[in-house]
Motif scaffolding. Structure first.
Motif, PDB file in Angstrom:
ATOM      1  N   GLU A 195      -0.861  18.874  -1.428  1.00 52.15           N
ATOM      2  CA  GLU A 195      -0.441  19.257  -0.079  1.00 52.15           C
ATOM      3  C   GLU A 195       0.870  20.039  -0.127  1.00 52.15           C
ATOM      4  O   GLU A 195       1.039  21.036   0.584  1.00 52.15           O
ATOM      5  N   ARG A 243       7.639   4.064   1.273  1.00 52.66           N
ATOM      6  CA  ARG A 243       7.375   2.672   1.608  1.00 52.66           C
ATOM      7  C   ARG A 243       8.563   1.756   1.317  1.00 52.66           C
ATOM      8  O   ARG A 243       8.592   0.626   1.792  1.00 52.66           O
ATOM      9  N   ASP A 299      -0.528   6.194  13.721  1.00 51.25           N
ATOM     10  CA  ASP A 299      -0.348   7.423  12.933  1.00 51.25           C
ATOM     11  C   ASP A 299      -0.354   7.144  11.428  1.00 51.25           C
ATOM     12  O   ASP A 299      -0.268   8.066  10.627  1.00 51.25           O
ATOM     13  N   ASP A 343       0.830  -1.208   0.000  1.00 51.86           N
ATOM     14  CA  ASP A 343       0.000   0.000   0.000  1.00 51.86           C
ATOM     15  C   ASP A 343       0.865   1.259   0.000  1.00 51.86           C
ATOM     16  O   ASP A 343       1.987   1.248   0.488  1.00 51.86           O
ATOM     17  N   THR A 344       0.306   2.340  -0.530  1.00 50.31           N
ATOM     18  CA  THR A 344       0.903   3.645  -0.293  1.00 50.31           C
ATOM     19  C   THR A 344       0.478   4.084   1.102  1.00 50.31           C
ATOM     20  O   THR A 344      -0.701   4.059   1.443  1.00 50.31           O
ATOM     21  N   ILE A 345       1.473   4.464   1.903  1.00 52.85           N
ATOM     22  CA  ILE A 345       1.217   4.761   3.316  1.00 52.85           C
ATOM     23  C   ILE A 345       1.388   6.252   3.559  1.00 52.85           C
ATOM     24  O   ILE A 345       2.321   6.874   3.052  1.00 52.85           O
ATOM     25  N   ARG A 346       0.498   6.799   4.352  1.00 57.01           N
ATOM     26  CA  ARG A 346       0.514   8.215   4.673  1.00 57.01           C
ATOM     27  C   ARG A 346       0.411   8.386   6.190  1.00 57.01           C
ATOM     28  O   ARG A 346      -0.196   7.560   6.857  1.00 57.01           O
ATOM     29  N   ARG A 347       1.000   9.445   6.696  1.00 59.84           N
ATOM     30  CA  ARG A 347       0.759   9.790   8.097  1.00 59.84           C
ATOM     31  C   ARG A 347      -0.568  10.537   8.188  1.00 59.84           C
ATOM     32  O   ARG A 347      -0.855  11.374   7.342  1.00 59.84           O
ATOM     33  N   ARG A 348      -1.372  10.214   9.215  1.00 60.72           N
ATOM     34  CA  ARG A 348      -2.610  10.978   9.418  1.00 60.72           C
ATOM     35  C   ARG A 348      -2.287  12.462   9.505  1.00 60.72           C
ATOM     36  O   ARG A 348      -3.031  13.307   9.021  1.00 60.72           O
ATOM     37  N   SER A 349      -1.171  12.745  10.136  1.00 63.63           N
ATOM     38  CA  SER A 349      -0.792  14.133  10.377  1.00 63.63           C
ATOM     39  C   SER A 349      -0.221  14.802   9.117  1.00 63.63           C
ATOM     40  O   SER A 349       0.054  15.995   9.135  1.00 63.63           O
ATOM     41  N   GLY A 350      -0.066  14.020   8.020  1.00 65.27           N
ATOM     42  CA  GLY A 350       0.360  14.652   6.777  1.00 65.27           C
ATOM     43  C   GLY A 350       1.625  14.046   6.206  1.00 65.27           C
ATOM     44  O   GLY A 350       2.564  13.729   6.934  1.00 65.27           O
ATOM     45  N   GLY A 351       1.624  13.856   4.887  1.00 69.17           N
ATOM     46  CA  GLY A 351       2.846  13.419   4.226  1.00 69.17           C
ATOM     47  C   GLY A 351       2.905  11.926   3.985  1.00 69.17           C
ATOM     48  O   GLY A 351       2.613  11.128   4.872  1.00 69.17           O
ATOM     49  N   VAL A 352       3.262  11.565   2.759  1.00 71.94           N
ATOM     50  CA  VAL A 352       3.429  10.161   2.414  1.00 71.94           C
ATOM     51  C   VAL A 352       4.735   9.644   3.017  1.00 71.94           C
ATOM     52  O   VAL A 352       5.723  10.366   3.097  1.00 71.94           O
ATOM     53  N   VAL A 353       4.703   8.392   3.481  1.00 72.74           N
ATOM     54  CA  VAL A 353       5.881   7.754   4.049  1.00 72.74           C
ATOM     55  C   VAL A 353       6.542   6.929   2.945  1.00 72.74           C
ATOM     56  O   VAL A 353       5.851   6.228   2.205  1.00 72.74           O
ATOM     57  N   VAL A 370      -1.913   5.462   7.821  1.00 71.03           N
ATOM     58  CA  VAL A 370      -3.090   4.988   7.096  1.00 71.03           C
ATOM     59  C   VAL A 370      -2.647   4.543   5.705  1.00 71.03           C
ATOM     60  O   VAL A 370      -1.648   5.024   5.180  1.00 71.03           O
TER      61      VAL A 370
END
Lengths: 226, 226
Positions: B188, A153, B155, A141-151, B157
């Motif tokens: 963003e 992977r 944190d 999956d493409t993972i994102r922080r709820r608080s903003g910004g893609v992680v 998703v």
């Protein structure tokens, strides 16, 4: 291949103490093609271990008893009552592992599709000197922080079990710490050497009813008869 | 509920330009209960859009033609040739979206199980003023960095599509940037307001043959006849 002679000092803790409240019953006790999920997990663990400690909740132990947790081999099977937390349950399991065990595996009871190959890779890496071994798969999956910004992977992996440990390292980590999602993290926090090996994309954790259906499908694809 | 009158300014870009080299063919063109994966993705998008731009690779377009990409409604369907990268393909799609579109959705052609409910949630959040809307689901795996240390999954998703955009925000983001895994991240980065809404755990991306089998199983559970 780990020969039978070599498993003499290997014990596996199968953690199945969850209440399973997420879908109305302990998920480890649902039927998977004529066998309970946890029974399958124990059976495969037994093939790679001198003994298996199965950690159950008090309610489940009272209700179903340990009778079916007997893989029908020379492997010893011990059943103990777990704790409210996963770490607590691992500690209860650890207390029941004989002192002579030099390698301890920790496996989720809700992962009935762990393959022999994953067990082999984990055990070989422990034999090669790791303090803790974690089977992992890529994060698709493409993972994102709820608080903003893609992680990114590429730097992330999803953790599976069985995880393997030099027995002393696992015992020391659990003696020193109160809680953790993940046993290898405890070992790592104590300065231990953690090695990642390839897991298996089919080695899923059963967390809801559709997972059971998917597990049945994956077993059928392997050509296993119910 | 988004009424039919309201979709007049909504266009959806369905991105299906991948070569599918991961398992020997473009995965978006495999059969899912009598319908190609991408056709199903387009059909559902069409129910929520005034028009759909389908982005295909040149090879696929030559081989299969656009003929089946007609959802049999008043929705306009435009087929364009994509690019080597996902962002490039979105830009090709954007170029074919009429200037009067005020809301643009971007959807993976390989997500044939997106529900009407997910479309509704995304469109309502755009209508409520977001620049970009991303449907997300919780991460159920324990995630670790290869370089060490468990990542707090509370944190994290997992990102799904359809993602929804104020048309101007998406056009501006793609005009300013070269590449990105994720369109919302582009918006963003440009200072846009990104809103997360609930996705759907069934809204999987088809990435290998076992995913197709799982998708068939999930459709059967919904009671849909092939």
């Amino acid at each position: 291949m780990i020969a039978n002679d070599d498993v003499v000092d290997i014990w596996t803790i199968v953690v199945a103490a969850g209440s399973g409240s997420r879908f109305g019953g302990p998920k480890q006790f649902f039927d998977l093609r004529g066998e309970r999920v946890v029974d399958r997990s124990v059976r495969i663990a037994a093939a790679h271990s001198a003994g298996v400690v199965v950690v159950l909740s008090a309610e489940v132990l009272e209700e179903t008893g340990p009778s079916r947790l007997t893989p029908g081999s020379s492997t010893r099977v011990v059943v103990v009552v777990g704790s409210d937390t996963r770490s607590g349950s691992v500690r209860e399991g650890l207390a029941a592992v004989p002192a002579e065990a030099t390698v301890i595996l920790v496996h989720d009871g809700a992962r009935p599709l762990a393959t022999d190959e994953v067990y082999e890779r984990v055990l070989l890496a422990v034999a090669a000197g790791a303090d803790a071994v974690v089977p992992v798969v890529p994060v698709t999956d493409t993972i994102r922080r709820r608080s903003g910004g893609v992680v990114d992977r590429a730097d992330l992996v999803a953790i599976q079990t069985p995880q393997g440990f030099r027995a002393e390292a696992l015992r020391a980590a659990h003696a020193a710490a109160d809680d953790a999602t993940d046993d290898a993290t405890l070992v790592e926090a104590g300065g231990g050497r953690v090695v990642l090996v390839d897991g298996d994309s089919d080695n899923m954790k059963i967390t809801d009813p559709s997972d059971l259906e998917i597990a049945r499908l994956l077993l059928a694809r392997r050509g296993e008869t119910p």
